[in-house]
Design a protein around this motif. Structure first.
Motif, PDB file in Angstrom:
ATOM      1  N   PHE A   1     100.280   3.734  10.602  1.00 41.96           N
ATOM      2  CA  PHE A   1     101.676   3.280  10.541  1.00 41.96           C
ATOM      3  C   PHE A   1     101.963   2.445  11.768  1.00 41.96           C
ATOM      4  N   GLY A   2     102.774   1.414  11.588  1.00 40.26           N
ATOM      5  CA  GLY A   2     103.076   0.500  12.700  1.00 40.26           C
ATOM      6  C   GLY A   2     103.475  -0.846  12.140  1.00 40.26           C
ATOM      7  N   GLU A   3     102.873  -1.907  12.658  1.00 34.72           N
ATOM      8  CA  GLU A   3     103.153  -3.250  12.123  1.00 34.72           C
ATOM      9  C   GLU A   3     101.843  -3.938  11.868  1.00 34.72           C
ATOM     10  N   PHE A   4     101.616  -4.317  10.644  1.00 32.23           N
ATOM     11  CA  PHE A   4     100.336  -4.931  10.313  1.00 32.23           C
ATOM     12  C   PHE A   4     100.563  -6.223   9.543  1.00 32.23           C
ATOM     13  N   LYS A   5      99.865  -7.242   9.966  1.00 32.31           N
ATOM     14  CA  LYS A   5      99.960  -8.536   9.292  1.00 32.31           C
ATOM     15  C   LYS A   5      98.994  -8.501   8.103  1.00 32.31           C
ATOM     16  N   LEU A   6      99.495  -8.725   6.912  1.00 33.80           N
ATOM     17  CA  LEU A   6      98.626  -8.693   5.733  1.00 33.80           C
ATOM     18  C   LEU A   6      98.105 -10.092   5.411  1.00 33.80           C
ATOM     19  N   LYS A   7      97.082 -10.117   4.543  1.00 32.67           N
ATOM     20  CA  LYS A   7      96.482 -11.389   4.135  1.00 32.67           C
ATOM     21  C   LYS A   7      97.541 -12.323   3.552  1.00 32.67           C
ATOM     22  N   SER A   8      98.526 -11.745   2.857  1.00 34.31           N
ATOM     23  CA  SER A   8      99.567 -12.540   2.210  1.00 34.31           C
ATOM     24  C   SER A   8     100.513 -13.180   3.212  1.00 34.31           C
ATOM     25  N   GLY A   9     100.429 -12.737   4.500  1.00 38.24           N
ATOM     26  CA  GLY A   9     101.355 -13.280   5.486  1.00 38.24           C
ATOM     27  C   GLY A   9     102.495 -12.304   5.770  1.00 38.24           C
ATOM     28  N   ALA A  10     102.691 -11.327   4.892  1.00 33.33           N
ATOM     29  CA  ALA A  10     103.783 -10.362   5.078  1.00 33.33           C
ATOM     30  C   ALA A  10     103.413  -9.361   6.189  1.00 33.33           C
ATOM     31  N   THR A  11     104.433  -8.759   6.794  1.00 34.34           N
ATOM     32  CA  THR A  11     104.188  -7.713   7.789  1.00 34.34           C
ATOM     33  C   THR A  11     104.461  -6.367   7.133  1.00 34.34           C
ATOM     34  N   SER A  12     103.453  -5.508   7.149  1.00 36.60           N
ATOM     35  CA  SER A  12     103.583  -4.209   6.488  1.00 36.60           C
ATOM     36  C   SER A  12     103.781  -3.109   7.524  1.00 36.60           C
ATOM     37  N   PRO A  13     104.610  -2.100   7.217  1.00 42.37           N
ATOM     38  CA  PRO A  13     104.780  -0.987   8.159  1.00 42.37           C
ATOM     39  C   PRO A  13     103.649   0.039   8.061  1.00 42.37           C
ATOM     40  N   PHE A  14     102.709  -0.166   7.175  1.00 43.30           N
ATOM     41  CA  PHE A  14     101.577   0.761   7.114  1.00 43.30           C
ATOM     42  C   PHE A  14     100.329   0.031   6.653  1.00 43.30           C
ATOM     43  N   TYR A  15      99.203   0.676   6.895  1.00 46.43           N
ATOM     44  CA  TYR A  15      97.944   0.053   6.528  1.00 46.43           C
ATOM     45  C   TYR A  15      96.969   1.139   6.106  1.00 46.43           C
ATOM     46  N   ILE A  16      96.283   0.897   5.018  1.00 43.71           N
ATOM     47  CA  ILE A  16      95.315   1.890   4.537  1.00 43.71           C
ATOM     48  C   ILE A  16      93.935   1.256   4.593  1.00 43.71           C
ATOM     49  N   ASP A  17      93.030   1.903   5.276  1.00 44.73           N
ATOM     50  CA  ASP A  17      91.675   1.368   5.361  1.00 44.73           C
ATOM     51  C   ASP A  17      90.699   2.507   5.134  1.00 44.73           C
ATOM     52  N   LEU A  18      90.123   2.515   3.938  1.00 46.21           N
ATOM     53  CA  LEU A  18      89.290   3.667   3.565  1.00 46.21           C
ATOM     54  C   LEU A  18      87.804   3.432   3.817  1.00 46.21           C
ATOM     55  N   ARG A  19      87.501   2.331   4.526  1.00 48.59           N
ATOM     56  CA  ARG A  19      86.080   2.007   4.684  1.00 48.59           C
ATOM     57  C   ARG A  19      85.281   3.063   5.425  1.00 48.59           C
ATOM     58  N   SER A  20      85.947   3.797   6.325  1.00 51.46           N
ATOM     59  CA  SER A  20      85.178   4.735   7.147  1.00 51.46           C
ATOM     60  C   SER A  20      84.947   6.090   6.482  1.00 51.46           C
ATOM     61  N   ILE A  21      85.539   6.314   5.306  1.00 48.04           N
ATOM     62  CA  ILE A  21      85.421   7.667   4.726  1.00 48.04           C
ATOM     63  C   ILE A  21      83.983   8.081   4.435  1.00 48.04           C
ATOM     64  N   ILE A  22      83.106   7.129   4.227  1.00 45.61           N
ATOM     65  CA  ILE A  22      81.703   7.483   3.918  1.00 45.61           C
ATOM     66  C   ILE A  22      81.057   8.311   5.023  1.00 45.61           C
ATOM     67  N   SER A  23      81.602   8.251   6.228  1.00 46.22           N
ATOM     68  CA  SER A  23      80.991   9.010   7.327  1.00 46.22           C
ATOM     69  C   SER A  23      81.521  10.441   7.412  1.00 46.22           C
ATOM     70  N   TYR A  24      82.350  10.829   6.462  1.00 48.04           N
ATOM     71  CA  TYR A  24      82.902  12.195   6.473  1.00 48.04           C
ATOM     72  C   TYR A  24      82.565  12.898   5.158  1.00 48.04           C
ATOM     73  N   PRO A  25      81.383  13.540   5.130  1.00 46.84           N
ATOM     74  CA  PRO A  25      80.937  14.145   3.861  1.00 46.84           C
ATOM     75  C   PRO A  25      81.954  15.111   3.256  1.00 46.84           C
ATOM     76  N   GLU A  26      82.671  15.852   4.099  1.00 49.16           N
ATOM     77  CA  GLU A  26      83.602  16.838   3.509  1.00 49.16           C
ATOM     78  C   GLU A  26      84.749  16.114   2.800  1.00 49.16           C
ATOM     79  N   ILE A  27      85.126  14.942   3.316  1.00 54.13           N
ATOM     80  CA  ILE A  27      86.192  14.173   2.643  1.00 54.13           C
ATOM     81  C   ILE A  27      85.663  13.614   1.320  1.00 54.13           C
ATOM     82  N   ILE A  28      84.453  13.096   1.362  1.00 56.88           N
ATOM     83  CA  ILE A  28      83.855  12.552   0.137  1.00 56.88           C
ATOM     84  C   ILE A  28      83.757  13.646  -0.935  1.00 56.88           C
ATOM     85  N   ARG A  29      83.347  14.850  -0.510  1.00 57.08           N
ATOM     86  CA  ARG A  29      83.200  15.949  -1.453  1.00 57.08           C
ATOM     87  C   ARG A  29      84.545  16.212  -2.161  1.00 57.08           C
TER      88      ARG A  29
END
Ligand code: 5BU
Length: 466
Positions: free
Chosen positions: A20-48
């Motif tokens: 949560f914060g201020e994030f500039k999106l690809k569209s140019g808009a500023t979003s108050p939150f950002y979701i980035d799930l790329r790192s979940i692969i390193s947490y087996p219990e989350i994947i399970r």
């Protein structure tokens, strides 16, 4: 809410995948939150946990094979595939130039149904691309299952093309779990809610504002002419004889900001044609645009543009270009040219059954955005207002979208042309409309031009506040 979902939300927050914060999106808009799930692969219990949730979500779906959209969702789909004993296939990001050259890896039979898993849905764009690849390979796509739905109306967007969407958690689920645990304050939660609850579309900006961010002189010229003439109408003057051409152009000139020619359909083209055309353009203050649809290799289009009977580069300030031969066509056309010229790239066509795919359109836009010095915009079309909006959102404000296939009295021509109304074209996001037979085939072309001009300009003023 089920425990697994609650745990997932808290875990994602803990590992910093929900920010949560201020994030500039690809569209140019500023979003108050950002979701980035790329790192979940390193947490087996989350994947399970995710795999269990996906298994439940898939329980009532019919499918023969499954896939995950690379990269994030592919390892998830691989786990689900093993758990459910459902064969996995996947789509390459790039087709290999060597070996088998296949787009889809894995074994499947034509006609089978493929279920598509993804991590997030926002605009639906990448879902359509994924479905298109699978369908081209002979698979049928019905269901999408996404981990997080952060879209405004993802279900509707997918339904517009006949697909179903289920998602495991929504933004509202996240806000409520994080709020309960005092991990997010109410004010920020409301900001996120407001952001998600607005349709993903950029406002149609006024040309006067867009001019301020436009640096390409040839694109500025188009915007300035539109503003000066208070017209966003392009006349497509597809008649075969010189007399009719100039008769209609003299009458309609005051209403248009640009005339679009197909010079090679004029039967009696003579040396005085171009000087006359230039004279009228000057008299009525409109631009000349040749719809030549260049499509060959750079060296050939260079000659087609500059030489031959028509010497198009001498008089047409703008021309249309197909990108099928790749970016070098732009160098062939516009490189080492003494006069300022610019192109409109064909990003989508109005003809029924045309072969342009979503992926092709995206690639055309990528090239066009890199080459703003010689690309003033795109020619595009759409099935309806929402479809045009999705496309328009990808076009930057310093380039234009021109839309042919517009007619107020007809839906098509029996030869594949598919018409939109002026209102739909402009509301969807066209900056200008291109009208041919709606004006040219009318008994009174001057009155018809006035009618289209007024409809298009009023609609534009309404959506842009111009
Ligand atoms: P109409 O008479 O309004 O149907 O003419 C449309 C013009 O726009 C005609 O010159 C076509 O060559 C051109 N056109 C189009 O109709 N659809 C497209 O997708 C593209 C060009 Br690209």
């Amino acid at each position: 809410m089920e425990n697994g979902k609650r745990t997932l939300i808290l875990d994602l927050h803990r590992i910093g995948a929900l920010k949560f914060g201020e994030f500039k999106l690809k569209s140019g808009a500023t979003s108050p939150f950002y979701i980035d799930l790329r790192s979940i692969i390193s947490y087996p219990e989350i994947i399970r946990n995710i795999v269990q949730l996906l298994k439940t979500a898939l329980a009532d779906k019919q499918f023969d094979v499954i896939t995950g959209i690379p990269y994030t969702a592919l390892p998830l789909a691989a786990q689900v595939s093993v758990e459910l004993d459902a064969p996995l296939v996947y789509q390459r990001k790039e087709v290999k130039a060597y070996g088998t050259g296949k787009l889809i890896e894995g074994h499947f039979e034509e006609g089978q149904t493929c279920l598509i898993i993804d991590d997030l849905i926002t605009t639906g764009e990448s879902k359509f691309e994924a479905a298109e690849g699978m369908e081209r390979a002979g698979l049928t796509v019905v269901d999408f299952v996404c981990l997080i739905d952060r879209s405004y109306n993802g279900q509707e967007i997918l339904a517009s093309k006949g697909y179903k969407l289920s998602s495991i958690i929504t933004v509202e689920d996240m806000l409520s779990v994080l709020g309960e645990q005092k991990l997010l304050d109410d004010k920020l939660a409301q900001k996120v809610r407001d952001f998600v609850n607005q349709p993903v579309e950029k406002p149609h900006l006024k040309f006067s504002d867009r001019l301020a961010v436009t640096t390409a002189p040839m694109t500025q010229k188009l915007m300035e002419t539109i503003l000066r003439k208070q017209s966003n109408l392009v006349l497509s003057l597809d008649v075969e004889d010189t007399a009719t051409f100039f008769d209609i152009l003299e009458k309609t000139g005051p209403e248009i900001f640009m005339v679009k020619t197909h010079i090679d359909i004029i039967k009696d083209f003579r040396g005085d044609f171009i000087p006359r055309l230039r004279g009228l353009a000057k008299k009525h203050d409109f631009i000349i645009f040749e719809d030549r649809k260049f499509a060959d290799i750079g060296s050939t289009v260079r000659k087609q543009f500059r030489s031959g009977v028509y010497k198009i580069a001498d008089w047409a300030e703008y021309v249309t270009v197909h990108m099928i031969a790749g970016e070098a066509i732009l160098d062939g056309l516009f490189g080492e040219l003494e006069v300022p010229r610019s192109g409109f790239l064909l990003a989508r066509m109005s003809a029924k059954g045309n072969l342009i795919s979503e992926t092709y359109t995206r690639q055309v836009l990528e090239i066009g955005k890199r080459r703003k010095e010689c690309v003033s915009g795109y020619i595009g079309h759409g099935a309806d207002v929402d479809d045009i909006k999705r496309f328009r959102n990808k076009i930057p404000q310093d380039q234009l979208l021109l839309m042919p296939g517009v007619n107020l009295d007809s839906k098509g021509d029996g030869l594949g042309q598919q018409y939109l109304t002026v209102e739909d074209a402009i509301t969807g996001g066209a900056d200008a409309i291109i009208v041919g037979r709606g004006i040219v085939a009318s008994k009174d072309p001057a009155a018809a031009a006035k009618r289209y001009r007024t409809a298009a300009w009023q609609a534009f003023k309404r959506v842009s506040d111009e």
